[in-house]
Design a protein around this motif. Structure first.
Motif, short mmCIF file in Angstrom:
data_model
loop_
_atom_site.label_atom_id
_atom_site.label_comp_id
_atom_site.label_asym_id
_atom_site.label_seq_id
_atom_site.Cartn_x
_atom_site.Cartn_y
_atom_site.Cartn_z
N GLY A 271 -0.56 -2.84 0.38
CA GLY A 271 -1.59 -2.90 -0.65
C GLY A 271 -1.64 -4.23 -1.37
N PHE B 260 -1.38 1.76 2.19
CA PHE B 260 -2.10 1.14 1.08
C PHE B 260 -2.19 2.23 0.02
N THR C 269 -11.63 0.34 2.52
CA THR C 269 -10.37 -0.19 3.06
C THR C 269 -10.33 -0.14 4.58
N VAL D 103 -3.76 3.19 8.19
CA VAL D 103 -3.89 1.74 8.24
C VAL D 103 -3.69 1.25 9.67
N ILE E 151 -11.34 0.30 -2.41
CA ILE E 151 -10.62 1.43 -1.83
C ILE E 151 -11.51 2.20 -0.86
N ARG F 256 -12.84 -2.54 6.36
CA ARG F 256 -12.47 -3.94 6.11
C ARG F 256 -11.22 -4.32 6.91
N GLY G 49 -4.52 -5.58 0.47
CA GLY G 49 -5.59 -5.37 -0.49
C GLY G 49 -5.80 -6.61 -1.32
N SER H 51 -5.02 4.70 -1.20
CA SER H 51 -6.14 4.51 -0.30
C SER H 51 -5.88 5.13 1.07
#
Length: 385
Positions: A296, A13, A363, A22, A360, A366, A329, A16
């Motif tokens: 992203g 991402f 991230t 990720v 951001i 979430r 995102g 971020s």
């Protein structure tokens, strides 16, 4: 019931989290919802910037460092890597010849070159690898791959028999190629070029006209470089018998594929496919129940050879045909298009209207929450069967 088998294979991402970060957040979410799940983490990339880090995250080990020069000839140090079995080297063009490395200086569209990337490839050849994956993206130059070839021992000669200057400007005065000093292994190894565009070398959709402006080639400079690349294609045809001017993908990274295809027999492959093969994704998908990828922004460009598209294609070809879920995102692609591309569902990490900085900063949590929700649905679906 057997434990849920989940393959987590996201892109980064940008701005971020890295692909590895990720993957970690998503894997944590899967295990929150299904503690006994078997999770395989395979950080991905599309062959551009970030690919080296994604591969290192899967392979383990450390990056190698080589003293070289940046796109405008200043001394720098750049990274590259070798696979655990020593067979494959990965060189990311942006490491030595990328725009970020010259962001502190005025753009030099006529003189910027790829010699630094050639130095990394030279180190890989000396290391004895059998294959070089060259990740193209973020290039600061439009030199048709001539800088790489020069570092490998080729000489681009003018009508006076002298070496022409580096960069796109020098291509306009090339009269012949002297390949007698080419590294002895340069044509023995397999060159695989990771690309994510299909632009030809020259013309309206070519390297100079489309990508030149972001490297400072505006007004007549882009036209000059287009003419120089066309001349370079003619010299390559004359010297090697290979036609590259209109070849799809030859315009990537300032035309790097053109020179390497003609002289070294390089082949272009969508970057996401190359990375997938390098990290072992096809084998991991063979017995998966669920695949979670991410990026992203999930939009129309995502279906043009980016990570989500590559993952969906590989999943569709695997024996179990596992559903593919995208976490992003932002999700801008209509559901019908996503389904037609083999994506079962796509979810945004944004809980509602939110500013970018706030999103951001949240991230990772979430992603974890969304991955847990997706896993809970998958587990419920399996129980209902």
């Amino acid at each position: 019931m057997k434990p849920l088998r989940v393959v987590v294979c996201p892109d980064s991402f940008k701005g971020s989290l890295s692909a590895a970060e990720v993957a970690s957040a998503v894997a944590d979410g899967v295990l929150d919802a299904a503690p006994d799940a078997v999770v395989t983490r395979l950080p991905m990339a599309d062959g551009g910037e970030g690919t080296l880090d994604a591969l290192l995250a899967v392979w383990g080990g450390e990056a190698l460092f080589t003293e070289t020069v940046d796109a405008i000839g200043r001394p720098t140090t750049a990274r590259w890597a070798v696979s655990p079995d020593g067979h494959t080297a990965v060189v990311e063009l942006a490491e030595a010849s990328g725009l970020p490395g010259v962001a502190d200086a005025p753009l030099q569209p006529l003189h910027a070159h790829t010699r630094g990337t050639g130095d990394l490839a030279l180190a890989a050849l000396d290391a004895g690898v059998a294959e070089i994956i060259l990740c193209l993206g973020g290039s600061a130059s439009t030199d048709g791959g001539s800088g790489i070839l020069t570092s490998l021992g080729a000489r681009l000669l003018g009508t006076d028999g002298e070496q022409v200057p580096d960069g796109g400007e020098g291509l306009a005065s090339v009269a012949s190629l002297d390949l007698s000093g080419l590294h002895p292994r340069a044509r023995e190894v397999r060159w695989r070029l990771a690309v994510d565009v299909t632009n030809p070398l020259v013309g309206e959709h070519g390297a100079a006209q489309v990508f030149g402006p972001q490297k400072g080639a505006r007004d007549g400079t882009a036209d000059y470089l287009d003419d120089a690349l066309r001349h370079w294609a003619g010299v390559l045809l004359q010297e090697t018998g290979v036609t590259v001017a209109e070849l799809p993908g030859a315009g990537a990274a300032g035309g790097v594929p053109a020179g390497l295809i003609a002289v070294l027999g390089a082949e272009t492959t969508p970057g996401a496919v190359l990375v997938a093969e390098a990290v072992g994704l096809p084998a991991a998908l063979a017995d998966a129940d669920l695949v979670i990828t991410g990026e992203g922004s999930f939009d129309s460009q995502s279906l043009g050879g980016k990570v989500a598209d590559g993952v969906a294609r590989l999943a569709a070809a695997s024996p179990t045909r596992p559903p593919v879920v995208v976490l992003a995102g932002q999700v801008l692609l209509p559901e019908a298009q996503a389904r037609a591309a083999g994506i079962a569902a796509a979810f945004s990490i944004a809980p509602g209207p939110v500013d970018l900085d706030s999103l951001i900063s949240r991230t990772a949590p979430r992603l974890r929450d969304l991955a847990a929700a997706v896993t809970s649905l998958a587990t419920a679906a399996r129980s209902a069967v």
